[in-house]
Write an enzyme that holds these catalytic residues in place. Structure first.
Site, PDB file in Angstrom:
ATOM      1  N   SER A  50       0.548  -1.133  -0.104  1.00  0.00           N
ATOM      2  CA  SER A  50      -0.064   0.393   0.351  1.00  0.00           C
ATOM      3  C   SER A  50       1.141   1.605   0.251  1.00  0.00           C
ATOM      4  O   SER A  50       2.262   0.929   0.414  1.00  0.00           O
ATOM      5  CB  SER A  50      -1.005   0.306   1.234  1.00  0.00           C
ATOM      6  OG  SER A  50      -0.273  -0.075   2.500  1.00  0.00           O
ATOM      7  N   ASP A  82      -0.259  -0.694  -4.705  1.00  0.00           N
ATOM      8  CA  ASP A  82      -2.027  -1.358  -4.391  1.00  0.00           C
ATOM      9  C   ASP A  82      -2.726   0.565  -4.485  1.00  0.00           C
ATOM     10  O   ASP A  82      -1.977   0.979  -4.456  1.00  0.00           O
ATOM     11  CB  ASP A  82      -2.123  -1.905  -2.824  1.00  0.00           C
ATOM     12  CG  ASP A  82      -3.618  -2.162  -2.695  1.00  0.00           C
ATOM     13  OD1 ASP A  82      -4.251  -2.591  -4.328  1.00  0.00           O
ATOM     14  OD2 ASP A  82      -3.939  -3.141  -1.515  1.00  0.00           O
ATOM     15  N   HIS A  83      -3.561  -0.127  -4.944  1.00  0.00           N
ATOM     16  CA  HIS A  83      -4.516   1.698  -4.653  1.00  0.00           C
ATOM     17  C   HIS A  83      -3.709   2.637  -4.378  1.00  0.00           C
ATOM     18  O   HIS A  83      -3.577   3.511  -3.705  1.00  0.00           O
ATOM     19  CB  HIS A  83      -4.883   1.722  -3.150  1.00  0.00           C
ATOM     20  CG  HIS A  83      -6.927   1.163  -4.165  1.00  0.00           C
ATOM     21  ND1 HIS A  83      -7.741   1.238  -4.375  1.00  0.00           N
ATOM     22  CD2 HIS A  83      -7.265  -0.738  -3.030  1.00  0.00           C
ATOM     23  CE1 HIS A  83      -8.570  -0.422  -4.049  1.00  0.00           C
ATOM     24  NE2 HIS A  83      -7.856  -0.875  -3.437  1.00  0.00           N
ATOM     25  N   ASP A 104      -5.867   4.648  -8.583  1.00  0.00           N
ATOM     26  CA  ASP A 104      -6.702   4.915  -8.161  1.00  0.00           C
ATOM     27  C   ASP A 104      -7.326   5.311  -7.798  1.00  0.00           C
ATOM     28  O   ASP A 104      -7.276   6.155  -7.070  1.00  0.00           O
ATOM     29  CB  ASP A 104      -6.679   4.042  -7.097  1.00  0.00           C
ATOM     30  CG  ASP A 104      -8.425   4.009  -6.040  1.00  0.00           C
ATOM     31  OD1 ASP A 104      -9.142   4.805  -6.819  1.00  0.00           O
ATOM     32  OD2 ASP A 104      -8.611   3.690  -4.990  1.00  0.00           O
ATOM     33  N   GLU A 134      -9.419   1.491 -12.187  1.00  0.00           N
ATOM     34  CA  GLU A 134     -10.510   1.395 -11.832  1.00  0.00           C
ATOM     35  C   GLU A 134     -11.042   2.783 -11.773  1.00  0.00           C
ATOM     36  O   GLU A 134     -10.548   3.557 -12.417  1.00  0.00           O
ATOM     37  CB  GLU A 134     -10.328   0.834 -10.143  1.00  0.00           C
ATOM     38  CG  GLU A 134     -10.438   1.799  -9.470  1.00  0.00           C
ATOM     39  CD  GLU A 134     -10.019   1.454  -7.572  1.00  0.00           C
ATOM     40  OE1 GLU A 134      -8.901   0.722  -7.349  1.00  0.00           O
ATOM     41  OE2 GLU A 134     -11.211   1.339  -7.148  1.00  0.00           O
ATOM     42  N   GLY A 208     -10.547  -7.403  -1.577  1.00  0.00           N
ATOM     43  CA  GLY A 208     -11.166  -7.215  -0.582  1.00  0.00           C
ATOM     44  C   GLY A 208     -11.765  -8.392  -0.939  1.00  0.00           C
ATOM     45  O   GLY A 208     -12.808  -9.088   0.239  1.00  0.00           O
ATOM     46  N   THR A 210     -10.151 -10.886   1.813  1.00  0.00           N
ATOM     47  CA  THR A 210     -10.728 -11.692   3.482  1.00  0.00           C
ATOM     48  C   THR A 210     -11.517 -12.473   3.399  1.00  0.00           C
ATOM     49  O   THR A 210     -13.481 -10.781   3.155  1.00  0.00           O
ATOM     50  CB  THR A 210      -9.927 -10.305   4.561  1.00  0.00           C
ATOM     51  OG1 THR A 210      -8.561 -10.272   3.517  1.00  0.00           O
ATOM     52  CG2 THR A 210     -10.676 -10.952   5.625  1.00  0.00           C
ATOM     53  N   ASN A 229      -7.276 -10.009  -4.411  1.00  0.00           N
ATOM     54  CA  ASN A 229      -6.734  -9.533  -2.813  1.00  0.00           C
ATOM     55  C   ASN A 229      -6.768  -9.618  -1.788  1.00  0.00           C
ATOM     56  O   ASN A 229      -8.038  -9.915  -1.236  1.00  0.00           O
ATOM     57  CB  ASN A 229      -7.049  -8.103  -3.526  1.00  0.00           C
ATOM     58  CG  ASN A 229      -6.636  -6.684  -4.389  1.00  0.00           C
ATOM     59  OD1 ASN A 229      -5.611  -7.830  -5.742  1.00  0.00           O
ATOM     60  ND2 ASN A 229      -6.408  -6.049  -4.402  1.00  0.00           N
TER      61      ASN A 229
END
Ligand code: 13P
Length: 286
Positions: A50, A82-83, A104, A134, A208, A210, A229
């Site tokens: 991240s 990531d993002h 992002d 995205e 998302g 998890t 992810n």
């Protein structure tokens, strides 16, 4: 060392319909443990960082950790940012050697997001790197990025136009998924994945991960979710393994940091290997 472009990993997974775990790591121990799981399971894996992790460890040290932990590794691995809404961090990571980035810009109007994503794709290509895009923010705050408000979803033609115009390598749609802990089984719009893939065959990133069920993973991966992810599961296994070990250490009044690291590494490795098995990527290393 088979550090490969993200596209090599996800294109094969998409063609053969298995999922590759894309796991957010938080330090050297978790990076090494996730890579060790991939080696043990003969599985490809994507290591994600991240923006918060990049900032807290520092770009140079984080990349040095990556270089050292992947030296001589015998399974395909890729380093992904990531993002990231910040173009400066995107540029710095690409320059340093990250294999791909998720730009992002989902908080921007789609036209402006599209215009900037085209620039990011051109920049990434100059380094042989890849881009995930995205247009709808994924619900939930992850490492200080995002919002708990569910975002509006865009129409199928808007999504397809964005994918075609930008030339992104992976697309991350919002399908009712959310970052963090689900309080009940998420209701997912799996058909949206099929609709996108039918119009434009592109590997889909499932955010998302998890807390989704095996049945949801199997169904979504079969529809084209080639990158899955996982972040919260690592945070939970890392923190709980620390907590359990420290509680026992206190009980015994025995304080040995290397034993703590071994216990935590084992828990994170098992968590990562478990997801690789659930996503069907075990034995898919080449
Ligand atoms: P979780 O935190 O729900 O595992 O989601 C991870 C993710 O999508 C990272 O971008």
């Amino acid at each position: 060392m088979p550090v490969v472009p993200l596209k090599e990993i996800v294109d094969r997974a998409f063609a053969e319909r298995y999922g590759v775990a894309a796991i957010n790591v938080v330090n050297d121990l978790t990076m090494e443990a996730v890579l060790a799981a991939a080696v043990r399971e003969r599985s490809p894996v994507i290591i994600q960082t991240s923006v918060k992790t990049v900032r807290s460890i520092g770009l140079d040290l984080l990349f040095a950790m990556w270089r050292e932990t992947t030296a001589g590794i015998e399974v395909p691995v890729s380093l992904h940012l990531d993002h990231c809404p910040d173009r400066d961090v995107i540029s710095a990571c690409l320059r340093k050697g990250w294999n791909s980035v998720l730009f992002d810009a989902s908080s921007l109007p789609v036209a402006e997001n599209q215009r900037q994503t085209i620039e990011v794709v051109a920049e990434a290509r100059s380094y042989g790197a890849n881009v995930e895009g995205e247009i709808e923010s994924i619900t939930g705050v992850e490492d200080d990025v995002g919002s708990d408000e569910a975002a509006d979803t865009q129409s199928l033609p808007v999504a397809i136009e964005f994918i075609r115009a930008t030339g992104i390598d992976v697309f991350a749609p919002a399908i009712g998924n959310a970052h963090g802990v689900y309080h009940s089984e998420p209701k997912l719009d799996a058909q949206r994945v099929s609709d996108i893939v039918a119009e434009q065959p592109i590997p889909i990133a499932l955010h998302g991960g998890t807390g989704m069920t095996d049945a949801q993973f199997t169904d979504l991966i079969a529809r084209g979710c080639a990158k899955v992810n996982i972040s919260t599961a690592l945070k939970v296994s890392y923190m709980k393994a620390n907590l359990d070990f420290l509680r026992a250490a206190e009980e015994r009044n025995s304080w040995d940091p290397p034993s703590l690291f071994t216990a935590v590494r084992g828990a994170v490795l098992d968590m990562a290997a478990d997801h690789m098995r659930r996503f069907g990527s075990v034995g898919k290393a080449w």
